[in-house]
Design a protein around this motif. Sequence first.
Motif, PDB file in Angstrom:
ATOM      1  N   THR A   7       4.943   8.926   4.957  1.00 26.12           N
ATOM      2  CA  THR A   7       4.853   7.819   5.902  1.00 26.12           C
ATOM      3  C   THR A   7       5.583   6.593   5.375  1.00 26.12           C
ATOM      4  O   THR A   7       6.298   5.909   6.118  1.00 26.12           O
ATOM      5  CB  THR A   7       3.381   7.474   6.187  1.00 26.12           C
ATOM      6  OG1 THR A   7       2.707   8.634   6.678  1.00 26.12           O
ATOM      7  CG2 THR A   7       3.268   6.359   7.211  1.00 26.12           C
ATOM      8  N   SER A   8       5.411   6.304   4.104  1.00 23.82           N
ATOM      9  CA  SER A   8       6.079   5.153   3.491  1.00 23.82           C
ATOM     10  C   SER A   8       7.591   5.277   3.619  1.00 23.82           C
ATOM     11  O   SER A   8       8.280   4.310   3.982  1.00 23.82           O
ATOM     12  CB  SER A   8       5.690   5.040   2.013  1.00 23.82           C
ATOM     13  OG  SER A   8       4.306   4.857   1.845  1.00 23.82           O
ATOM     14  N   GLN A  34       3.657   0.774  14.107  1.00 22.54           N
ATOM     15  CA  GLN A  34       3.330  -0.613  13.753  1.00 22.54           C
ATOM     16  C   GLN A  34       4.595  -1.394  13.427  1.00 22.54           C
ATOM     17  O   GLN A  34       4.755  -2.549  13.837  1.00 22.54           O
ATOM     18  CB  GLN A  34       2.389  -0.649  12.561  1.00 22.54           C
ATOM     19  CG  GLN A  34       0.951  -0.332  12.882  1.00 22.54           C
ATOM     20  CD  GLN A  34       0.042  -0.529  11.685  1.00 22.54           C
ATOM     21  OE1 GLN A  34       0.489  -0.784  10.572  1.00 22.54           O
ATOM     22  NE2 GLN A  34      -1.256  -0.412  11.919  1.00 22.54           N
ATOM     23  N   SER A  73       1.651   0.465   8.289  1.00 23.38           N
ATOM     24  CA  SER A  73       1.168   1.763   7.818  1.00 23.38           C
ATOM     25  C   SER A  73       1.659   2.901   8.692  1.00 23.38           C
ATOM     26  O   SER A  73       1.271   4.053   8.495  1.00 23.38           O
ATOM     27  CB  SER A  73      -0.364   1.773   7.779  1.00 23.38           C
ATOM     28  OG  SER A  73      -0.905   1.521   9.063  1.00 23.38           O
ATOM     29  N   SER A  74       2.514   2.586   9.659  1.00 23.43           N
ATOM     30  CA  SER A  74       3.115   3.608  10.517  1.00 23.43           C
ATOM     31  C   SER A  74       4.407   3.050  11.102  1.00 23.43           C
ATOM     32  O   SER A  74       4.615   1.827  11.153  1.00 23.43           O
ATOM     33  CB  SER A  74       2.170   3.996  11.658  1.00 23.43           C
ATOM     34  OG  SER A  74       2.023   2.926  12.575  1.00 23.43           O
ATOM     35  N   VAL A  96      -2.525   3.967  -0.501  1.00 23.34           N
ATOM     36  CA  VAL A  96      -3.198   4.194   0.779  1.00 23.34           C
ATOM     37  C   VAL A  96      -2.248   4.837   1.790  1.00 23.34           C
ATOM     38  O   VAL A  96      -2.630   5.741   2.542  1.00 23.34           O
ATOM     39  CB  VAL A  96      -3.765   2.865   1.333  1.00 23.34           C
ATOM     40  CG1 VAL A  96      -4.344   3.069   2.722  1.00 23.34           C
ATOM     41  CG2 VAL A  96      -4.821   2.316   0.390  1.00 23.34           C
ATOM     42  N   THR A  97      -1.010   4.377   1.819  1.00 27.92           N
ATOM     43  CA  THR A  97       0.001   4.945   2.711  1.00 27.92           C
ATOM     44  C   THR A  97       0.782   6.003   1.938  1.00 27.92           C
ATOM     45  O   THR A  97       1.421   5.689   0.929  1.00 27.92           O
ATOM     46  CB  THR A  97       0.961   3.857   3.228  1.00 27.92           C
ATOM     47  OG1 THR A  97       0.203   2.814   3.838  1.00 27.92           O
ATOM     48  CG2 THR A  97       1.927   4.429   4.247  1.00 27.92           C
ATOM     49  N   LEU A  99       0.801  -1.219   0.000  1.00 28.10           N
ATOM     50  CA  LEU A  99       0.000   0.000   0.000  1.00 28.10           C
ATOM     51  C   LEU A  99       0.835   1.271   0.000  1.00 28.10           C
ATOM     52  O   LEU A  99       0.292   2.377   0.078  1.00 28.10           O
ATOM     53  CB  LEU A  99      -0.960  -0.004   1.191  1.00 28.10           C
ATOM     54  CG  LEU A  99      -1.967  -1.154   1.192  1.00 28.10           C
ATOM     55  CD1 LEU A  99      -2.854  -1.084   2.426  1.00 28.10           C
ATOM     56  CD2 LEU A  99      -2.819  -1.154  -0.077  1.00 28.10           C
ATOM     57  N   PHE A 100       2.156   1.127  -0.116  1.00 28.01           N
ATOM     58  CA  PHE A 100       3.015   2.302  -0.181  1.00 28.01           C
ATOM     59  C   PHE A 100       2.763   3.041  -1.502  1.00 28.01           C
ATOM     60  O   PHE A 100       2.725   2.436  -2.565  1.00 28.01           O
ATOM     61  CB  PHE A 100       4.487   1.912  -0.095  1.00 28.01           C
ATOM     62  CG  PHE A 100       4.932   1.447   1.265  1.00 28.01           C
ATOM     63  CD1 PHE A 100       4.062   1.427   2.352  1.00 28.01           C
ATOM     64  CD2 PHE A 100       6.229   1.017   1.472  1.00 28.01           C
ATOM     65  CE1 PHE A 100       4.475   1.000   3.600  1.00 28.01           C
ATOM     66  CE2 PHE A 100       6.659   0.594   2.714  1.00 28.01           C
ATOM     67  CZ  PHE A 100       5.779   0.583   3.783  1.00 28.01           C
ATOM     68  N   SER A 116       3.323   1.110  -5.909  1.00 32.21           N
ATOM     69  CA  SER A 116       4.270   0.642  -4.895  1.00 32.21           C
ATOM     70  C   SER A 116       5.685   0.559  -5.469  1.00 32.21           C
ATOM     71  O   SER A 116       6.650   1.023  -4.849  1.00 32.21           O
ATOM     72  CB  SER A 116       3.832  -0.720  -4.361  1.00 32.21           C
ATOM     73  OG  SER A 116       4.795  -1.241  -3.475  1.00 32.21           O
TER      74      SER A 116
END
Length: 328
Positions: free
Chosen positions: A34-35, A304, A300-301, A29-30, A25-26, A68
Motif C-alpha cells: 500500500t505504501s 485518500q 493510508s490508501s 501500520v501501512t 506510518l509507511f 518509515s
Amino acid sequence: MKYRTLGTDPAHRREVSVLALGAMLFGSVTDEKTSFAVLDRYAEAGGNFIDTSDNYAFWVDGSQGGQSEELLGRWRRSRGVGDEIVIATKLGARPLAPGTGYIDNAEGLSAKAIREAAERSRERLGVERTDLLYAHIEDRTVPLRETVEGFAGLVAEGTVGLLGVSNHAIWKVERARALAAAAGLPGYEVLQYQHSHLRPRFDVPGDLFPDGSLGHAGPELLGYLRAEPALTLVAYSPLLAGAYVREDKPLPPDYDHPGTPRRLAVLREVAREAGATVNQVVLAWQIGGALPIVPLAGASSVAQLEENLAAVDLELTPDQRVRLDAAH
C-alpha cells in the motif's frame, strides 16, 4: 501539481509540490504494498515532497523507529528515484533504546547525536545528501550554539541541503537563527508545526507536549512567518487524523472550545458551495493563503491520496476565504 520554493540559497533551495506527503506510518501500520502504491501515485501526480523522521514509528512496536525511512529507501531503489524527489527527515526524538520514549530518553540535539543520527538516516534512505533535515523536538540539555553548529557542519560538508525546525518555542527558533546569522552559518529556513483550519486552545497540555502546546502553529508563529517571508511553514496534521469527517475520530481536547463549532459550520458551508469535501477545503485554504504554508498530509490508501491531491486545484473564492478566515 503546483510548486513553491523552499530556501533562499541558490545552492540548496528546492522547488517542492504545494502538498507534501507524510510517510510516518509507511512500513509499519501501512504495509509495503500500500505504501508503494501511494508513493507511486503521488510521484505520478507530480508530488515531490515526502516527509519522514528517524523515529517513525517507534510507538507501533516498541522499537526505536526507522521503519518509515527504511521503506522509503526500498521504494527509491526499486523505482530508480533520484534527487527529483525531495525527502525531508527529522532527528532528535529517536528513543535511545527500544521500549522507551522520546520524552525521557531521546537521542537529543548534541553535535555528536546530530552527526550520528543524520548518517544513519542517510543509510536507511539510501541517499548521499538529505534534502531537508529538521531538529524534531527541543533539547534543553544542550547549548543552542552546539546544535546550530552541528547542523551547519552537515550543510558545509554537503550531506544536508536545507535546515528546518519542528516543535520548538518560537523564541528559541529566533535565537537559533540569530546565532547562525551572526556566525555566518546556515540556519533554519523551514518550520514544521501542527496547523489546521480549526484553532486549538493553548492552555491544554497534550500527550506529545506535556509542558505546553509547543507543536501548534499559533498566532505567535504565524506572526513570525509574516515578519520573515523567507520562512516556510510545513503544516503537519492538517486534517486532524480524520477528525473533520470521521465520527469515530473525536476532536482532540484542545479543540474543545466555543469557536470550534462556528469554524466547522463555515467549513461545511464552503465545502457544499465548492462541491468539495471538508478535507479538501482545509487543504486548499492552506495552499492558497497569503502565508507560505505547505500542508503535510499522510494517506493510508490511494483513494485518500486522490482526495487530497484534488485540493491542489480547488480554487476558493475571495469571499469564501474571508469567511473561512473570519469565523471564530
